[in-house]
Scaffold this motif. Structure first.
Motif: not given
Length: 917
Positions: A842-869
């Motif tokens: 999320l920090n990398q996306l905020a500092n350097e907005p790009s499609s590549q960093h957005l894909i990475a942030a979404r992937k990290a968020l999805s992985q975290f949500q899957q394990q959160f429960s």
């Protein structure tokens, strides 16, 4: 038991033996005899059946009155214009509202107070359906049901045996005619009769103090007089009122007004006219449906009430005496549980945000960190003590109710709720990056008619943590600034330019300011009254261009609102569109506003099933006729082209929103376009006011939708904010609930704000500046004036996501540090690694907005949500509400990423905009 029955019989016989010269002697005798509810039923209800007469049922009043007389009861008539307070209801015990479609907010409040004291109601037809949104929601809660939609053809009504009613003759309660489906809204609402159609929808619904009849009672073209009379007698019997008991006491025919202090009319004891024939059936004319029941909103992401440890199993399903019914007790318990959960969640957010812990403070170990070397303040200590006592009070409340100690239980409940409100954690700042908006209304601008006076208002808003101001720039066709496009500036702001001054004041205080404009709302009777104009004055634009307005089928410009009515411009008229676009262009070209907000971006409220619709201007009729070959004024609901006519009007509004947004963003790419809209279910909304804001979101025409979810209490607010959980809505725009401040206690406002923060949203908007009291300002300044700058979600969504995620990390670390959240060492290592990966992405996306960093942030968020429960383990069982809050906030991150993808990556907007306080 037999001896008690014998005694009662003897007393009744004794009463029948006597011949009382007046009802005063009856009153005297009944006051001395026990069991008066059995002995004196007639006197108990004497003069206490009131029937409301309104403009909506006035045309059918003769047939309504004849049916009332046929019941054999004594009743009095209440004119709807004279019904405002509980005193206006006099000594009424049962109130009948036959097809009363317009009920004001004051009347609804009066009804709520009166019913809370034991009043009973009988409702028929679309009662309340023409009321304002907030009033309709209140009535749905009071009645436990509402009129959903009419049947498309004659249907047979069937009485259910489980209803346990005492009808005069069961056969008289069944008939075939066109009525409507009644939608239940409370868990204790039960069906007494159903329609013999597919699904067997409800035709009559019962609540503890309400009976709702699903047809227009007293209308000859709908049902027979015998059928209506039988059902009303059944309803009255349910409340202990019947003609025989009233006739059993001499003097019962004496006339008593509904309100002795008013000029209300009282109907005499029944003397039926000779021409009245109760058993004559009447034909019914089919009316096709145009509305469907509101579907349930998705509940999967809605915070749930916690399970209070060791609380007794509350409330079996046996009947509870009238002090507190089973349903009331359950509702009260749930309300207190939810308040406790929000209080506890707020306390956690407060302590975590002020703990000094951040993501680097967490060690990969099972051992807790050393606690911060700070002593909890007296306020924090008191909040913890209040929370403990409230949980104990909740258990005590359930115990008292189960022991049938109802009044003691009520007092415990009231004391616990009051204590939670009084000790809400409001001593420190804990607000996360969010939209904190406030509407600056025209009335406040007029009262503060200089820069110095207006500066005080902006100081107060800034001190309250407000970062966005919606300033009422165009109201009922009057701009507050001197305009070259509009024919006339608001007379109350002539001599200066409040918009120019407000922009300067807002920017000096680090706040954004958005021009709030009435789009199609062209005239307002309330504004006419203030300006001492004729009540039906069409305003400066429509009065000069009457062809620009829309009317109903009868040529009326003003809508059917219950209070001050409004007249509307025609969205389909090209001249209207050009005028409005020129007005918007003038605003954004001459003034440094940060955004523009569309209000009244719709048609007037309508009731199509009653042929009360708007849109019949010359331009609209001609355009629709060119498309279909039919003049829309010749069609009505059920016509093959009716849906096409509705869709035609919807498209006029959609088209204007698209054109206006495109032109504004072309002129000012950094401009934020928002719309203030109704949160009514979509299909109902399209038929009634042609407002299709879901389409505006999906098309990317607007950046923000502000829902007018005004409510007097937190539970009602929660019901109205369910669009926040609608996963079908695109995240291309942010959805923000609106909160009313008028008549809402400060403590309830703070509680409502915390409810919103626990939902998957980007902030809130407060209505309005005129209701910002000094006491509320003090509370807001302590809790939501950030010490450091925070990103505005609609400006810097990626940076806002970082800030909101950091707030989540603070709460998790605080709980781990205090051993309130225990995670196995191996699982903690994996979870902490994923948590760190998400933060870095999320920090990398905020500092350097790009499609590549957005894909990475979404992937990290999805992985975290899957394990959160899995990581939460037992915590989500012990604290389901807080667990759901965290999931909602994670969903908010996903919405911010989707919104940011549109405005930052695709449109290239708002990347270098400074953060605002």
């Amino acid at each position: 038991m037999l001896r008690k029955t014998k005694l009662i019989t003897q007393k009744i016989n004794y009463l029948n033996f006597l011949r009382f010269p007046s009802k005063s002697l009856v009153r005297l005798l009944c006051s001395f005899l026990p069991l008066t509810v059995f002995i004196c039923p007639a006197y108990a209800f004497l003069g206490r059946v009131g029937v409301v007469k309104s403009p909506e049922n006035a045309q059918q009043w003769t047939s309504i009155r004849n049916r009332l007389l046929a019941t054999g009861m004594q009743f009095c008539v209440i004119e709807s214009a004279n019904w405002e307070t509980t005193q206006d209801l006099g000594d009424i015990r049962v109130l009948f509202l036959p097809n009363v479609e317009q009920i004001t907010g004051q009347q609804a409040d009066t009804l709520e107070t009166w019913m809370g004291k034991g009043g009973k109601v009988i409702v028929s037809g679309p009662t309340g359906s023409l009321s304002e949104l907030e009033v309709k929601t209140q009535l749905r809660s009071l009645f436990g049901a509402y009129w959903g939609y009419p049947n498309s053809s004659p249907s047979t009504l069937k009485l259910l045996e489980k209803a346990q009613l005492s009808p005069p003759t069961t056969s008289k309660l069944t008939a075939t005619f066109i009525g409507g489906v009644i939608i239940p809204t409370a868990i204790n609402t039960q069906a007494a009769a159903v329609w013999q159609t597919q699904g067997k929808p409800p035709a009559v619904l019962l609540k503890d103090n309400t009976i709702f009849l699903g047809w227009r009672w007293g209308v000859d073209s709908v049902t027979s007089a015998a059928f209506d009379t039988a059902w009303l007698q059944t309803a009255l019997n349910r409340y202990g009122v019947n003609q025989n008991s009233q006739l059993s006491i001499p003097g019962a025919a004496e006339i008593t007004p509904c309100n002795p202090n008013s000029n209300q009319k009282t109907e005499p004891f029944p003397i039926l006219p000779q021409q009245y024939i109760p058993n004559t059936p009447s034909p019914a004319t089919p009316t096709p449906p145009i509305e469907t029941p509101n579907p349930s909103f998705p509940q999967s992401s809605r915070p749930v009430a916690p399970t209070v440890a060791s609380s007794p199993k509350p409330l079996n399903n046996t009947a509870v005496p009238s002090a507190i019914s089973v349903t009331q007790a359950k509702t009260m318990g749930e309300e207190l549980e939810n308040l406790i959960a929000r209080f506890e969640s707020t306390l956690l957010a407060t302590e975590a945000s002020n703990s000094g812990l951040d993501r680097s403070s967490l060690k990969l170990t099972q051992q807790p960190l050393d606690p911060p070397q700070t002593k909890p303040s007296d306020v924090v200590h008191q909040s913890h003590q209040t929370l403990i006592e409230a949980k104990q009070s909740l258990n005590q409340f359930y115990q008292l109710i189960n022991q049938q100690q109802y009044e003691q239980g009520r007092q415990v409940w009231l004391k616990a709720r009051r204590s939670l409100w009084d000790n809400y954690p409001t001593d420190r700042q804990f607000a996360q990056p969010e939209i904190r908006a406030m509407w600056l209304d025209r009335g406040t601008i007029v009262k503060n008619s200089s820069e110095a006076d207006l500066a005080v208002i902006f100081d107060r808003m800034a001190q309250s943590g407000i970062n966005t101001v919606f300033i009422e720039t165009v109201n009922a066709s009057y701009p507050i600034y001197p305009s070259r496009v509009a024919p006339e500036q608001n007379p109350l702001t002539k001599g200066w330019d409040p918009l120019k001054v407000a922009i300067k004041l807002a920017h000096e205080r680090g706040m954004e300011i958005h021009a709030w404009v009435w789009v199609f709302g062209a005239a307002n009777q309330g504004h006419n009254k203030v300006l001492e104009q004729p009540i039906d004055y069409l305003g400066p634009v429509l009065s000069r261009n009457p062809d620009w307005g829309i009317t109903d089928q009868e040529g009326n410009f003003f809508d059917k609102g219950p209070q001050f009515k409004k007249a509307f411009l025609d969205p389909a008229n090209p001249k209207v569109q050009q005028y409005l676009l020129s007005l918007f262009d003038e605003i954004v070209s001459n003034y440094d506003v940060d955004g523009i907000q569309f209000d009244y971006i719709r048609y007037p409220f309508q009731q199509p099933q009653l042929n009360q619709t708007f849109g019949y201007s010359k331009a609209s009729r001609a355009l629709f006729k060119d498309i279909t070959g039919v003049d829309p004024i010749e069609i009505s609901p059920g016509h093959p082209l009716w849906n096409q006519w509705t869709g035609f009007r919807v498209r006029q509004v959609d088209s204007f929103v698209a054109n206006a947004a495109t032109q504004l963003k072309r002129k000012r790419p950094d401009l934020i376009v928002s719309a203030s809209v109704f949160p009514i279910e979509q299909r109902d909304r399209l038929f009634r006011l042609q407002q299709n804001w879901e389409e505006w979101i999906s098309r990317g025409w607007v950046d923000m939708i502000v829902l007018m979810t005004y409510a007097l209490d937190t539970d009602r607010l929660e019901e109205r904010t369910q669009p926040l959980f609608d996963k079908s809505l695109s995240g291309s725009a942010l959805v923000v609930p609106g909160l009313r401040l008028l008549k809402v206690p400060d403590s309830v406002t703070i509680d409502q704000l915390q409810l919103i923060r626990n939902m998957p949203g980007g902030g809130f908007a407060l209505f309005a500046a005129e209701n910002l009291t000094p006491s509320l300002q003090t509370l807001l300044s302590r809790t939501q004036t950030p010490k450091t700058s925070q990103a505005l979600p609609y400006r810097q969504p990626f940076k806002a996501a970082v800030g909101r995620y950091q707030a989540l990390e603070q709460e998790w670390n605080f709980l781990l540090n205090n051993q309130q959240l225990v995670i196995a060492p191996v699982r903690l290592t994996v979870w902490n690694q994923q948590k760190g990966n998400l933060g870095n992405a999320l920090n990398q996306l905020a500092n350097e907005p790009s499609s590549q960093h957005l894909i990475a942030a979404r992937k990290a968020l999805s992985q975290f949500q899957q394990q959160f429960s899995i990581a939460m383990g037992q915590y989500k069982i012990r604290q389901p509400y807080q667990f759901q809050v965290w999931e909602n906030r994670l969903n908010t991150l996903d919405k911010l990423l989707t919104y940011g993808e549109r405005i930052v990556l695709r449109e290239g907007r708002n990347i270098n905009v400074q953060t605002l306080k």
